[in-house]
Motif scaffolding. Structure first.
Motif, PDB file in Angstrom:
ATOM      1  N   LEU A  92       0.766  -1.168   0.031  1.00  0.00           N
ATOM      2  CA  LEU A  92      -0.079   0.082  -0.056  1.00  0.00           C
ATOM      3  C   LEU A  92       0.868   1.239   0.090  1.00  0.00           C
ATOM      4  O   LEU A  92       1.658   1.412   1.005  1.00  0.00           O
ATOM      5  CB  LEU A  92      -0.922   0.112   1.327  1.00  0.00           C
ATOM      6  N   ARG A  93       0.864   2.041  -0.936  1.00  0.00           N
ATOM      7  CA  ARG A  93       1.614   3.206  -1.243  1.00  0.00           C
ATOM      8  C   ARG A  93       0.958   4.424  -0.517  1.00  0.00           C
ATOM      9  O   ARG A  93      -0.022   4.970  -1.057  1.00  0.00           O
ATOM     10  CB  ARG A  93       2.031   3.449  -2.517  1.00  0.00           C
ATOM     11  N   PHE A  94       1.459   5.108   0.528  1.00  0.00           N
ATOM     12  CA  PHE A  94       0.824   6.207   1.068  1.00  0.00           C
ATOM     13  C   PHE A  94       1.830   7.402   0.717  1.00  0.00           C
ATOM     14  O   PHE A  94       2.953   7.323   1.005  1.00  0.00           O
ATOM     15  CB  PHE A  94       0.761   5.936   2.488  1.00  0.00           C
ATOM     16  N   GLY A  95       0.988   8.482  -0.087  1.00  0.00           N
ATOM     17  CA  GLY A  95       1.921   9.771  -0.598  1.00  0.00           C
ATOM     18  C   GLY A  95       1.281  10.901   0.342  1.00  0.00           C
ATOM     19  O   GLY A  95       0.372  10.843   0.823  1.00  0.00           O
ATOM     20  N   TYR A  96       2.182  11.822   0.289  1.00  0.00           N
ATOM     21  CA  TYR A  96       1.966  13.295   0.747  1.00  0.00           C
ATOM     22  C   TYR A  96       2.936  14.140   0.249  1.00  0.00           C
ATOM     23  O   TYR A  96       4.019  13.901  -0.351  1.00  0.00           O
ATOM     24  CB  TYR A  96       2.356  12.962   2.416  1.00  0.00           C
ATOM     25  N   SER A  97       2.561  15.469   0.350  1.00  0.00           N
ATOM     26  CA  SER A  97       3.280  16.474  -0.151  1.00  0.00           C
ATOM     27  C   SER A  97       4.561  17.017   0.761  1.00  0.00           C
ATOM     28  O   SER A  97       5.660  17.155   0.235  1.00  0.00           O
ATOM     29  CB  SER A  97       2.386  17.760  -0.443  1.00  0.00           C
ATOM     30  N   TRP A  98       4.288  17.126   2.014  1.00  0.00           N
ATOM     31  CA  TRP A  98       5.354  17.572   2.731  1.00  0.00           C
ATOM     32  C   TRP A  98       5.252  17.381   4.354  1.00  0.00           C
ATOM     33  O   TRP A  98       6.285  17.100   5.073  1.00  0.00           O
ATOM     34  CB  TRP A  98       5.465  19.143   2.681  1.00  0.00           C
ATOM     35  N   SER A  99       4.223  17.142   4.966  1.00  0.00           N
ATOM     36  CA  SER A  99       4.228  16.815   6.244  1.00  0.00           C
ATOM     37  C   SER A  99       3.378  15.476   6.876  1.00  0.00           C
ATOM     38  O   SER A  99       3.095  15.599   7.928  1.00  0.00           O
ATOM     39  CB  SER A  99       3.946  18.014   7.103  1.00  0.00           C
ATOM     40  N   ASP A 273      -8.858  -0.186   5.288  1.00  0.00           N
ATOM     41  CA  ASP A 273      -8.455  -0.414   6.752  1.00  0.00           C
ATOM     42  C   ASP A 273      -7.593   0.835   6.927  1.00  0.00           C
ATOM     43  O   ASP A 273      -7.330   1.095   8.084  1.00  0.00           O
ATOM     44  CB  ASP A 273      -7.768  -1.852   6.616  1.00  0.00           C
ATOM     45  N   PHE A 274      -6.755   1.328   5.966  1.00  0.00           N
ATOM     46  CA  PHE A 274      -5.972   2.636   6.347  1.00  0.00           C
ATOM     47  C   PHE A 274      -6.622   3.465   6.662  1.00  0.00           C
ATOM     48  O   PHE A 274      -6.319   4.225   7.658  1.00  0.00           O
ATOM     49  CB  PHE A 274      -5.101   2.611   5.039  1.00  0.00           C
ATOM     50  N   VAL A 275      -7.721   3.997   6.007  1.00  0.00           N
ATOM     51  CA  VAL A 275      -8.559   5.065   6.238  1.00  0.00           C
ATOM     52  C   VAL A 275      -9.177   4.778   7.587  1.00  0.00           C
ATOM     53  O   VAL A 275      -9.230   5.938   8.275  1.00  0.00           O
ATOM     54  CB  VAL A 275      -9.689   5.182   5.151  1.00  0.00           C
ATOM     55  N   ALA A 276      -9.750   3.704   7.853  1.00  0.00           N
ATOM     56  CA  ALA A 276     -10.369   3.578   9.354  1.00  0.00           C
ATOM     57  C   ALA A 276      -9.235   3.791  10.555  1.00  0.00           C
ATOM     58  O   ALA A 276      -9.433   4.371  11.480  1.00  0.00           O
ATOM     59  CB  ALA A 276     -10.710   2.141   9.381  1.00  0.00           C
ATOM     60  N   LEU A 277      -7.964   3.262  10.256  1.00  0.00           N
ATOM     61  CA  LEU A 277      -6.794   3.565  11.327  1.00  0.00           C
ATOM     62  C   LEU A 277      -6.620   4.695  11.383  1.00  0.00           C
ATOM     63  O   LEU A 277      -6.430   5.320  12.395  1.00  0.00           O
ATOM     64  CB  LEU A 277      -5.687   2.572  10.779  1.00  0.00           C
ATOM     65  N   VAL A 278      -6.557   5.451  10.152  1.00  0.00           N
ATOM     66  CA  VAL A 278      -6.000   7.222  10.353  1.00  0.00           C
ATOM     67  C   VAL A 278      -7.104   7.799  10.956  1.00  0.00           C
ATOM     68  O   VAL A 278      -6.849   8.749  11.950  1.00  0.00           O
ATOM     69  CB  VAL A 278      -5.783   7.557   9.124  1.00  0.00           C
ATOM     70  N   GLU A 279      -8.410   7.679  10.753  1.00  0.00           N
ATOM     71  CA  GLU A 279      -9.444   8.493  11.381  1.00  0.00           C
ATOM     72  C   GLU A 279      -9.314   7.881  12.907  1.00  0.00           C
ATOM     73  O   GLU A 279      -9.952   8.834  13.665  1.00  0.00           O
ATOM     74  CB  GLU A 279     -10.726   7.873  10.687  1.00  0.00           C
ATOM     75  N   GLU A 280      -9.313   6.719  13.477  1.00  0.00           N
ATOM     76  CA  GLU A 280      -9.305   6.339  14.768  1.00  0.00           C
ATOM     77  C   GLU A 280      -8.090   7.173  15.322  1.00  0.00           C
ATOM     78  O   GLU A 280      -8.261   7.886  16.509  1.00  0.00           O
ATOM     79  CB  GLU A 280      -8.828   4.772  14.879  1.00  0.00           C
ATOM     80  N   VAL A 281      -6.917   7.113  14.848  1.00  0.00           N
ATOM     81  CA  VAL A 281      -5.740   7.794  15.516  1.00  0.00           C
ATOM     82  C   VAL A 281      -5.840   9.238  15.577  1.00  0.00           C
ATOM     83  O   VAL A 281      -5.705   9.862  16.715  1.00  0.00           O
ATOM     84  CB  VAL A 281      -4.659   7.387  14.728  1.00  0.00           C
ATOM     85  N   SER A 282      -6.482   9.926  14.448  1.00  0.00           N
ATOM     86  CA  SER A 282      -6.803  11.380  14.381  1.00  0.00           C
ATOM     87  C   SER A 282      -7.875  11.844  15.512  1.00  0.00           C
ATOM     88  O   SER A 282      -7.709  12.841  16.289  1.00  0.00           O
ATOM     89  CB  SER A 282      -7.420  11.842  12.955  1.00  0.00           C
ATOM     90  N   ASP A 283      -8.704  10.989  15.660  1.00  0.00           N
ATOM     91  CA  ASP A 283     -10.074  11.393  16.779  1.00  0.00           C
ATOM     92  C   ASP A 283      -9.446  11.208  17.906  1.00  0.00           C
ATOM     93  O   ASP A 283      -9.711  12.025  18.781  1.00  0.00           O
ATOM     94  CB  ASP A 283     -10.926  10.185  16.385  1.00  0.00           C
ATOM     95  N   ARG A 284      -8.595  10.127  18.186  1.00  0.00           N
ATOM     96  CA  ARG A 284      -8.030  10.299  19.463  1.00  0.00           C
ATOM     97  C   ARG A 284      -7.130  11.343  19.843  1.00  0.00           C
ATOM     98  O   ARG A 284      -7.144  11.861  20.962  1.00  0.00           O
ATOM     99  CB  ARG A 284      -7.172   8.539  19.690  1.00  0.00           C
TER     100      ARG A 284
END
Length: 301
Positions: A92-99, A273-284
């Motif tokens: 799974l390739r996770f991309g971002y621009s700077w941070s 699954d990745f979206v669900a994990l990111v949302e959980e971590v962000s919410d916490r």
């Protein structure tokens, strides 16, 4: 009847992303003339010109741009077929621009490795607004600010405040906070994929000078060198601390919305699954921040 072949798509994508027939040939491991013949063959199959050629440059026609984006998706589908046939799971390739996800980044990466060890996660920084999605380099990406692109699904995660980014020794480097009006005497650095433009300032009260840099490394280096100042999202202070730079709270800079984005069609099987994990971590993280007093200022990070 002639048909579009994988070699046609590979040549078009390589030429578009490398910019010249020579570099495309190097990438594909074939001769420059072979790339040219393949592109002409593709144009004959589709019945229209895709590439405008001059002695100095190569540019896609409007039809070529559309074909390029379709080719990226088609090649991703071919990879998925090969993965399925060989019973293998593509990373799974996770991309971002700077941070990336700022202070949430490490937690997400470590939890993914612990909870989804069967799917490798690759993290890539691309100097592009969409974190590599349009070119098919990322399966899911972080984007900041308003973002709408055909065929892309987005999910808002949170909002983060803007910070002023000043060189050590700047007249305002020791301030606990600053306002946009305090920065109009400075040269402002921007990037093509960032969220800061002179439109952030009220009309008639904008900095007289701005400079464009190509990437985050140049942006930090020039600010640290005292050549300019910047404005950025709070997560940059976490992801890119620099000994020559001070991050200061910007009281009237507003907030930047942070989204996850991924292709609506043919999404990687692990995206959900990745979206669900990111949302959980962000919410916490958001709940924890709301319950804890803030100590110090952004400039002390």
């Amino acid at each position: 009847m002639s048909t579009v072949e994988v070699r046609h798509l590979l040549a078009l994508v390589a030429l578009t992303e490398e910019g010249t027939f020579t570099d495309a040939a190097i990438r594909l491991g074939i001769t420059q003339s072979a790339v040219s013949r393949t592109i002409r063959s593709l144009e004959a199959v589709v019945g229209s010109r895709l590439v405008e050629r001059t002695t100095r440059s190569v540019a896609l026609t409007p039809g070529g741009v559309r074909c390029y984006h379709a080719a990226v998706q088609a090649l991703a589908a071919v990879d998925a077929v090969l993965d399925a046939a060989q019973d293998r799971s593509r990373p799974l390739r996770f991309g971002y621009s700077w941070s990336a996800l700022g202070r949430h980044t490490t937690t997400v990466l470590r939890r993914w490795r612990s909870e989804h060890a069967e799917v490798a996660l690759e993290v890539h920084r691309f100097d592009e607004r969409d974190g590599g999605l349009a070119r098919g380099r990322a399966d899911v990406a972080i984007v900041r600010g308003e973002f709408a692109q055909p065929g892309i699904t987005t999910r808002r995660l949170f909002a983060e405040p803007r910070l002023a980014v000043l060189p050590v020794g700047h007249r305002l480097a020791g301030a606990s906070s600053v306002r946009l009006a305090d920065l109009v005497e400075d040269t402002v650095l921007t990037t093509a994929y960032g969220t800061t433009t002179l439109d952030l300032w009220p009309a008639g009260q904008r900095p007289a000078r701005s400079l464009r840099v190509d990437n985050t490394d140049e942006w930090l280096t020039e600010i640290a060198g005292g050549l300019a100042i910047g404005v950025t999202a709070e997560s940059t202070a976490v992801q890119h601390p620099h000994p020559g730079v001070v991050f200061v709270a910007l009281t009237d800079g507003g907030e930047i919305d942070v989204y996850l984005a991924w292709p609506t069609a043919q999404a990687h099987p692990a995206v959900a699954d990745f979206v669900a994990l990111v949302e959980e971590v962000s919410d916490r993280g958001r709940s924890r921040s709301a319950s804890e007093p803030r100590a110090g200022s952004a400039g002390s990070r």
